[in-house]
Design a protein around this motif. Structure first.
Motif, PDB file in Angstrom:
ATOM      1  N   LYS A  77      64.430  68.385  47.225  1.00  0.00           N
ATOM      2  CA  LYS A  77      63.045  68.267  47.665  1.00  0.00           C
ATOM      3  C   LYS A  77      62.707  69.387  48.655  1.00  0.00           C
ATOM      4  CE  LYS A  77      60.315  64.374  48.850  1.00  0.00           C
ATOM      5  NZ  LYS A  77      60.206  62.984  49.330  1.00  0.00           N
ATOM      6  N   TRP A  78      63.644  69.642  49.529  1.00  0.00           N
ATOM      7  CA  TRP A  78      63.434  70.660  50.560  1.00  0.00           C
ATOM      8  C   TRP A  78      63.226  72.035  49.911  1.00  0.00           C
ATOM      9  CZ3 TRP A  78      66.321  74.987  52.159  1.00  0.00           C
ATOM     10  CH2 TRP A  78      65.922  75.560  53.394  1.00  0.00           C
ATOM     11  N   VAL A  79      64.029  72.338  48.889  1.00  0.00           N
ATOM     12  CA  VAL A  79      63.905  73.618  48.185  1.00  0.00           C
ATOM     13  C   VAL A  79      62.489  73.760  47.614  1.00  0.00           C
ATOM     14  CG1 VAL A  79      64.654  74.910  46.140  1.00  0.00           C
ATOM     15  CG2 VAL A  79      66.351  73.881  47.670  1.00  0.00           C
ATOM     16  N   PHE A  80      61.975  72.666  46.996  1.00  0.00           N
ATOM     17  CA  PHE A  80      60.628  72.759  46.415  1.00  0.00           C
ATOM     18  C   PHE A  80      59.559  72.854  47.497  1.00  0.00           C
ATOM     19  CE2 PHE A  80      63.009  70.800  42.883  1.00  0.00           C
ATOM     20  CZ  PHE A  80      62.835  71.836  41.981  1.00  0.00           C
ATOM     21  N   SER A  81      59.818  72.190  48.620  1.00  0.00           N
ATOM     22  CA  SER A  81      58.821  72.273  49.693  1.00  0.00           C
ATOM     23  C   SER A  81      58.762  73.679  50.269  1.00  0.00           C
ATOM     24  CB  SER A  81      59.147  71.263  50.796  1.00  0.00           C
ATOM     25  OG  SER A  81      60.228  71.742  51.567  1.00  0.00           O
ATOM     26  N   LYS A  82      59.835  74.459  50.056  1.00  0.00           N
ATOM     27  CA  LYS A  82      59.866  75.850  50.516  1.00  0.00           C
ATOM     28  C   LYS A  82      59.055  76.761  49.598  1.00  0.00           C
ATOM     29  CE  LYS A  82      61.992  76.214  54.266  1.00  0.00           C
ATOM     30  NZ  LYS A  82      61.565  77.056  55.356  1.00  0.00           N
ATOM     31  N   GLY A  83      58.587  76.223  48.500  1.00  0.00           N
ATOM     32  CA  GLY A  83      57.733  77.015  47.630  1.00  0.00           C
ATOM     33  C   GLY A  83      58.403  77.488  46.359  1.00  0.00           C
ATOM     34  N   HIS A  84      59.572  76.949  46.047  1.00  0.00           N
ATOM     35  CA  HIS A  84      60.226  77.344  44.807  1.00  0.00           C
ATOM     36  C   HIS A  84      59.438  76.794  43.624  1.00  0.00           C
ATOM     37  CE1 HIS A  84      63.241  78.797  42.237  1.00  0.00           C
ATOM     38  NE2 HIS A  84      63.808  77.650  41.951  1.00  0.00           N
ATOM     39  N   GLY A 133      63.516  66.974  58.176  1.00  0.00           N
ATOM     40  CA  GLY A 133      62.321  66.362  57.584  1.00  0.00           C
ATOM     41  C   GLY A 133      62.482  65.335  56.487  1.00  0.00           C
ATOM     42  N   GLU A 134      63.673  64.794  56.272  1.00  0.00           N
ATOM     43  CA  GLU A 134      63.758  63.701  55.296  1.00  0.00           C
ATOM     44  C   GLU A 134      63.049  62.482  55.891  1.00  0.00           C
ATOM     45  OE1 GLU A 134      67.710  62.348  54.329  1.00  0.00           O
ATOM     46  OE2 GLU A 134      66.960  60.911  52.853  1.00  0.00           O
TER      47      GLU A 134
END
Lengths: 693, 361
Positions: free
Chosen positions: A112-119, B173-174
């Motif tokens: 999720k974090w990777v996608f939130s970075k704009g990937h 941020g989780e």
């Protein structure tokens, strides 16, 4: 450790485990060294991947990789290709960690974090999810991730609804899919998207869930979905007024003793004030002197203070009360009219407005003050013995003036038409479940039928050709107690509620529980009716909307462990709860809002017997930060009360104005406790049958 | 009512009463006689053994999570703070907290604290809200909350609240309602609930309420008993239990009891001792615990004990661990099992510890 057998480990296993442990320990300490020194070399980052492959739960390693990503992103300037290859590598590590443990919170969040970075290469996500959801269709991490991906990719809720259908058709025992379906469908219904109207959708949904329920009635997956559908079918969005006190068309006598009308609707007050109670069909907020107009003599009474009857500081409640004050007015009869719904402002907890203008009216007879000895129940001790009670004569002149409980409720005519398709849907369901039960004897069939019949009765109760199924429902709950003994108390509670509905459903049935209290020294008028609901095996009480007028109530010799909802009975002055299974003072929290309560019998319960208090967190106290200024520790410290041992008793009783208390036969009694009671209850005259001096 | 009906009802009433009395006696006396005294001693010994078997200069002298030097013990190295809380609370419930060296434990706990105020799962790991609550709970058990810089810890937690009222687990941020519970519980123990926007925190939890009455990790997430404990617990601590549909949720929760008497965490899943805590505590907080058979659940938990070596496992005949030993003992405490201290269902600490915090001195 889940699902690992408890076998003594063989020496070679232990050795292998120790070797593996040693390898992991080395990796871990190297990793922690890199992390502490912010070493992000290629080797160091690879080492963290190795660690995560073995132990996907190592949260610090995921943090480290995020730091490394940020580090490399700054190095690579803004070259999108190199960014993407950095992200792809993270997705790869997270995927292989998920293969090791697909319940790893850290790995799912990392994606999720990777996608939130704009990937941007999210297309692979659905394929991956398909794989995981096939392997474990109940994995809630995967379902949560799916919702996240669907939102990111703008996949329509209709498409996702179709996906749940496919999953359910594949295996109807998939509660996760049913759950997701209920979420999607309720969103679509709320938006009224593309013909998503409940009226249209409800029948196909019933048919869909029947397939699951009727194939294997023991599989719980469809049960809760069906119950949700039933709630949707019955529920009317906007709140309604269910009943009130004073009821429409009733008389309130103030400061006097002549009584021309029925004791059911009549009330005497020596103080010139009385409560006005509004009982809604669901919890609402926003009841105040501008949303509810109270008029008499063509004037609106201003500045009425409305209080929600709820256990904590919440401003939302099903029952609201205000005090009307007729002190100092000219002695005569006044007509009072209450109207609400004329403007918006009363809102249900799900956000719907009270939007049906409604009104009711009653008469207040104010009479001359007659100073004299206190009348009624004030002075003498109340003895709850059978011989002191005489049943209300059903054929007397008095009881013929008794109005039927139907008149106590508010008529909501405008609802009948909206109920038509709903009633039809419920009737169809009743037929289906009767058929199911003719084939097999199953718990969910019986329980659902009981709920359907109750829903049917509720919806038709205001139509001319109403029918009651209460006897049948009581029988179903009796059967369920035998069929499913583990949940016997659930069925007993439901049985109790239905039984009370039956008692309050007609004048005849209610009269069987109405008694006079024989108290020869007081005038007859001062004595209200005592409603005796003792010895009925009740484990729970309800139907308060029909009992708002009751001033004397006998609930003794039942199985009550809770009196939830009793706070609505604002007129109660005498209450007998003896010989039940109430297990703590906090269970008596509803009594705190009964300002007229004078006589209380809680003898022979289980107060003090239990180490676990099941109402500890439902009652307002410092534990739930809901006590507010009422809980003044300074006040307690100044008395010599042992707060740590008795805070519950102190807190519940200190707001009561009791003159008589019976508490004998509880584990908590004793001299020390008695002296606390006398201190906390200064108006007390009788304690356990003994007169105090 | 005819005389005959009256007679039938009286018989029925008598039978129900007797049943209720019998249930109570079975729970009070364990129904299995003498063996039981031995059993909870075993649970204590099991935990104490873990502690001292490992008291070396290398490993911190707190409760181990699995057998010394085993692969499992290394895998769980990062969550040792949780392990300390599980193990020490269990010992306290068993009346054996004296068996550990208080000073050693406290000094190790304090070494896990970071500059931010948050605590890590072990020395060298990153701070996280999960371990911060465990650290605070451990200090509360030992009456050592005064060791803390209260404002520093509570600032760490309040700093994790997001605009929508939810909480992140750490700076990465989780978001999860587990973290909402932790934040609310921890701040309440520290008397610093005023540092967060409680109304927003409550609204976020309510937005995770499902149509079955339960709660999920995030809005739309499926109901799960562990998550329900967190949400109901947070609502209890913030005086907001009126947001719970007690009858709807109570029915869902009581249907977690399966034929063996054990509880599962979601429909159509296997029973597991840890749900004795998650489901039971939730049922108690909403006053619906009488809807399950306590007697059968007591039996299921006792069946999961390792009678030879002590400890409790997830299901009968599986390998024991500290996590399930804690949940089993805490569950038995909620079931009023004799010889155990009572535990508070919302704060997950012994009631005497909680009363000390809120009503003491």
């Amino acid at each position: 450790m889940h699902g690992r057998p408890r076998k003594p480990s063989k020496p070679e296993d232990a050795a292998a485990s120790a070797a593996k442990a040693q390898k992991l320990r080395v990796l871990q300490s190297q990793f922690l060294h890199n992390h502490q020194n912010k070493i992000f070399t290629k080797e160091a980052v690879e080492l963290s991947a190795k660690l995560l492959e073995i132990n996907p739960e190592s949260y610090t390693a995921w943090n480290y990789r995020k730091l490394a990503v940020e580090h490399y992103l700054t190095l690579s300037n803004s070259n999108p290709e190199s960014h993407n290859s950095i992200f792809d590598e993270e997705l790869r590590v997270a995927e292989s960690a998920l293969r090791q443990n697909f319940k790893s919170y850290g790995a799912w969040h990392h994606r999720k974090w990777v996608f939130s970075k704009g990937h941007s290469s999210i297309n692979h996500e659905l394929r991956l999810l398909d794989k995981f959801q096939k392997a474990d269709s109940r994995n809630f991490h995967a379902w949560n991730h799916r919702r996240f991906v669907a939102a990111l990719m703008n996949i329509s809720e209709e498409d996702e609804l179709k996906y749940t259908e496919d999953m359910i058709c594949n295996n109807f025992s998939n509660y996760s899919a049913w759950h997701n379906r209920s979420v999607l469908l309720s969103n679509l219904l709320k938006k009224k998207a593309n013909g998503f109207l409940l009226k249209v959708k409800v029948l196909p949904e019933y048919e869909f869930v029947h397939q699951a329920l009727f194939t294997d009635p023991d599989d719980q997956s469809g049960w809760f979905y069906h119950r949700w559908l039933l709630d949707q079918t019955v529920k009317v969005d906007s709140p309604l007024l269910a009943s009130s006190w004073p009821a429409h068309g009733s008389d309130v006598m103030l400061l006097g003793d002549s009584c021309p009308s029925s004791p059911f609707t009549n009330f005497h007050s020596d103080s010139g004030t009385f409560p006005l109670i509004l009982y809604f069909n669901q919890a609402v907020e926003g009841v105040n002197s501008s949303t509810v107009l109270v008029n008499y003599e063509l004037n609106t009474i201003k500045d009425l203070i409305w209080k929600p009857l709820s256990a904590n500081k919440s401003q939302t409640a099903q029952v609201w009360v205000t005090q009307l004050n007729f002190n100092g007015v000219e002695p005569k009869a006044y007509s009072v009219e209450v109207s609400l719904g004329h403007s918006q402002g009363i809102i249900s907890s799900s956000g719907f407005h009270y939007n049906h203008p409604s009104r009711f009216a009653f008469r207040v007879c104010v009479q001359l003050v007659e100073k004299g000895p206190a009348k009624g129940l004030g002075g003498d001790v109340i003895l709850w013995r059978d011989e002191n009670f005489h049943i209300y004569d059903a054929h007397s002149v008095e009881s013929s003036s008794v109005i039927s409980p139907d008149q106590l409720s508010i008529q909501n005519d405008h609802e009948t038409t909206a109920f038509e398709w709903r009633t039809e849907a419920i009737a169809k369901e009743i037929d289906h479940f009767r058929e199911l039960l003719s084939l097999i004897n199953c718990k969910i069939g019986k329980l659902t039928l009981a709920r359907l019949l109750m829903a049917h009765d509720t919806m038709t109760c205001q139509s001319p050709n109403k029918t009651f199924h209460l006897e049948e429902v009581l029988e179903l709950y009796n059967d369920l107690m035998k069929l499913d003994p583990s949940h016997v108390q659930y069925y007993k509670d439901e049985h109790s509620l239905v039984l009370l509905q039956q008692v309050t459903s007609s004048k005849e049935s209610l009269l069987r529980h109405c008694f006079h209290y024989r108290n020869l020294t007081s005038s007859h008028i001062g004595n209200p009716i005592c409603v005796r609901l003792n010895n009925l095996l009740l484990s729970r009480v309800g139907s308060f909307d029909k009992l708002l007028w009751v001033q004397m109530l006998d609930l003794s010799h039942n199985e009550l462990q809770s009196i939830e909802g009793l706070e609505a009975m604002q007129l109660l002055s005498c209450l007998n709860l003896s010989n039940n299974v109430l297990s703590s003072f906090t269970a008596l929290e509803p009594l705190r809002s009964l300002k007229s309560l004078k006589v209380l019998n809680i003898s022979h319960n289980e107060i003090g017997t239990h180490s676990i208090d099941t109402t500890r967190h439902l009652c307002s106290s410092p534990l739930s930060h809901s006590a507010g200024s009422e809980w003044n520790t300074g006040e307690i410290v100044n008395t010599d009360i042992d707060v740590k041992s008795y805070w519950e008793a102190y807190f519940i009783l200190k707001d009561l104005n009791l003159t008589q208390l019976d508490i004998v036969g509880n584990a908590i009694s004793g001299e020390k406790f008695k002296s606390l009671l006398i201190k906390v209850l200064p108006a007390l005259k009788w304690l356990d049958g003994e007169q105090l001096h | 009512m005819s005389e005959e009906e009256d007679g039938v009802k009286k018989e029925q009433r008598k039978a129900w009463r007797e049943g209720a009395v019998r249930d109570r006696n079975v729970i009070l006396h364990g129904g299995r006689g003498m063996v039981l005294d031995q059993i909870w001693l075993d649970a204590g010994n099991f935990l104490v053994d873990f502690n001292y078997a490992n008291a070396s200069s290398v490993s911190p002298p707190v409760l181990r999570l699995a057998k010394k030097d085993s692969f499992e013990s290394v895998v769980m190295d990062h969550l040792r703070m949780n392990g300390a809380y599980w193990g020490l609370t269990t010992l306290d419930l068993l009346g054996k907290l004296d068996a550990v060296d208080k000073e050693d434990v406290i000094s190790w706990v304090m070494q896990c604290q970071h500059e931010s105020g948050g605590f890590a799962g072990n020395i060298g790991h990153d701070p996280h809200i999960l371990y911060t609550l465990s650290a605070v709970q451990v200090l509360a058990l030992f009456e050592k909350l005064d060791m803390l810089d209260i404002d520093k810890v509570s600032n760490y937690i309040s700093g994790l609240q997001n605009e929508d009222g939810s909480f992140s687990g750490d700076v990465w941020g989780e978001v999860d309602t587990r973290f909402s519970y932790i934040a609310v519980c921890c701040l309440s123990i520290l008397h610093r609930l005023d540092k967060i926007d409680v109304d927003k925190a409550v609204n976020y939890i309510v937005s995770c309420k499902n149509l079955d009455g339960g709660f999920g990790c995030t809005p739309g997430g499926e109901s799960h008993a562990g998550q329900i404990f967190c949400c109901v617990g947070a609502l209890a601590i913030t005086g907001a239990l009126h947001h719970v549909d007690k009858d709807l949720l109570g029915w869902w929760l009581c249907e977690r009891q399966v034929k063996s008497g054990g509880l599962n965490g979601r429909p159509e899943k296997l029973p597991d001792v840890c749900y004795s805590w998650w489901v039971l505590s939730s049922l108690i907080m909403i006053d619906r615990v009488h809807w399950i058979s306590k007697e059968k659940l007591v039996k299921f938990i006792l069946d999961c004990q390792d009678l030879e070596n002590g400890g409790i496992s997830d299901r009968p005949d599986d390998a024991v661990d500290v996590f399930h030993t804690y949940f089993g003992v805490a569950g038995l405490s909620l079931l009023e099992y004799p010889g155990l201290k009572a535990i508070d269902p919302a704060y997950a600490l012994p009631i005497d510890v909680v009363n000390r915090i809120f009503f003491g001195k």
